[in-house]
Enzyme design. Structure first.
Site, PDB file in Angstrom:
ATOM      1  N   HIS A 100       0.931  -1.160  -0.114  1.00 35.69           N
ATOM      2  CA  HIS A 100       0.031  -0.194   0.028  1.00 35.69           C
ATOM      3  C   HIS A 100       0.824   1.470   0.049  1.00 35.69           C
ATOM      4  CE1 HIS A 100      -3.367   2.701   1.196  1.00 35.69           C
ATOM      5  NE2 HIS A 100      -2.256   3.335   1.800  1.00 35.69           N
ATOM      6  N   GLU A 101       1.838   1.424   0.871  1.00 38.29           N
ATOM      7  CA  GLU A 101       2.883   2.492   0.875  1.00 38.29           C
ATOM      8  C   GLU A 101       3.581   2.613  -0.326  1.00 38.29           C
ATOM      9  OE1 GLU A 101       2.374   4.689   3.148  1.00 38.29           O
ATOM     10  OE2 GLU A 101       1.151   3.280   4.515  1.00 38.29           O
ATOM     11  N   HIS A 104       1.553   4.573  -2.833  1.00 36.48           N
ATOM     12  CA  HIS A 104       1.836   6.208  -2.737  1.00 36.48           C
ATOM     13  C   HIS A 104       3.003   6.531  -3.416  1.00 36.48           C
ATOM     14  CE1 HIS A 104      -1.573   6.730  -0.115  1.00 36.48           C
ATOM     15  NE2 HIS A 104      -1.060   5.824   0.865  1.00 36.48           N
ATOM     16  N   HIS A 108       3.117   8.932  -6.617  1.00 36.18           N
ATOM     17  CA  HIS A 108       3.965  10.330  -6.564  1.00 36.18           C
ATOM     18  C   HIS A 108       4.663  10.375  -7.928  1.00 36.18           C
ATOM     19  CE1 HIS A 108       7.835  12.560  -4.790  1.00 36.18           C
ATOM     20  NE2 HIS A 108       6.767  13.539  -5.540  1.00 36.18           N
TER      21      HIS A 108
END
Length: 231
Positions: A100-101, A104, A108
């Protein structure tokens, strides 16, 4: 004073209950799938690295930080920080959170609009979250609806941030659920457990947005903007 106002309690208590239930559900779901190891044997850090590599991202560092579920991606430093259980764990829960991270970081790298908006709102939100309570408290002490309204406007920035966060978090999870399978990190069946962890975590953001929205409505009521001029 708003902290002994029955109407304040009427809006605050439901928010606290919702937030508490969401947090408890997240912790219990993470703990449940922490008992199951991924067949790939990969740790959360390794899973995140593979996900990043699959997207052609090689300039993001992965670090271990203290805390429980303190995992986050820092776009300004291009650092993916994972809690110990996630960084070193090879469980379904650890891999789900780590991917999940990584999602991110992919957002980006691909200039995902809502993430950019959320990042742009951070300075304003940091100021507003602190300043709004000061202005609102002064407004209640002076019985000034104008001050309360000004504080409510400032607090609105934190509500906006919470709302913008929802598509950002949902999209990161959606990317993770898809890529963790296609990258061979988990099987399709294992991804169901990882997805359950991410869905539970998403509910904490929904709860936060609802709680913030409830408080904004309360402040607007006390400022006389909503519900007439109740004294």
């Amino acid at each position: 004073m708003f902290f002994i106002d029955p109407l304040f309690l009427l809006f605050m208590i439901p928010g606290l209950i919702i937030a508490g239930m969401a947090s408890a559900y997240t912790h219990s779901t993470f703990s449940k799938y922490k008992q199951f190891g991924a067949s790939s044997g990969m740790t959360g850090a390794q899973a995140a690295q593979r996900l990043l590599a699959s997207a052609g991202i090689y300039d993001v560092r992965i670090e271990c930080v203290g805390g429980f579920l303190s995992d986050h991606y820092d776009p300004t430093a291009k650092v993916l920080r994972l809690s110990p259980d996630v960084y070193s764990g090879s469980t379904i829960s650890a891999i789900g959170v780590a991917c999940h991270e990584a999602g991110h970081a992919i957002q980006h790298a691909t200039a995902y609009g809502p993430l950019g908006l959320r990042s742009a709102l951070v300075p304003l939100t940091s100021f507003a979250s602190f300043g709004s309570y000061i202005v609102i408290t002064i407004g209640f002490l002076l019985a000034s609806r104008e001050m309360i309204l000004l504080g409510a406007i400032l607090f609105g920035a934190t509500v906006l941030f919470a709302i913008v966060t929802l598509p950002v978090e949902w999209d990161a999870s959606a990317r993770a659920k898809k890529l963790m399978v296609t990258c061979g990190i988990v099987t399709q069946k294992e991804s169901e457990g990882a997805g359950a962890v991410l869905n539970a975590a998403f509910m904490t953001y929904v709860a936060s947005a609802l709680s913030s929205l409830l408080m904004l409505v309360y402040y607007l009521l006390r400022a006389g903007v909503l519900g007439g001029s109740d004294d």
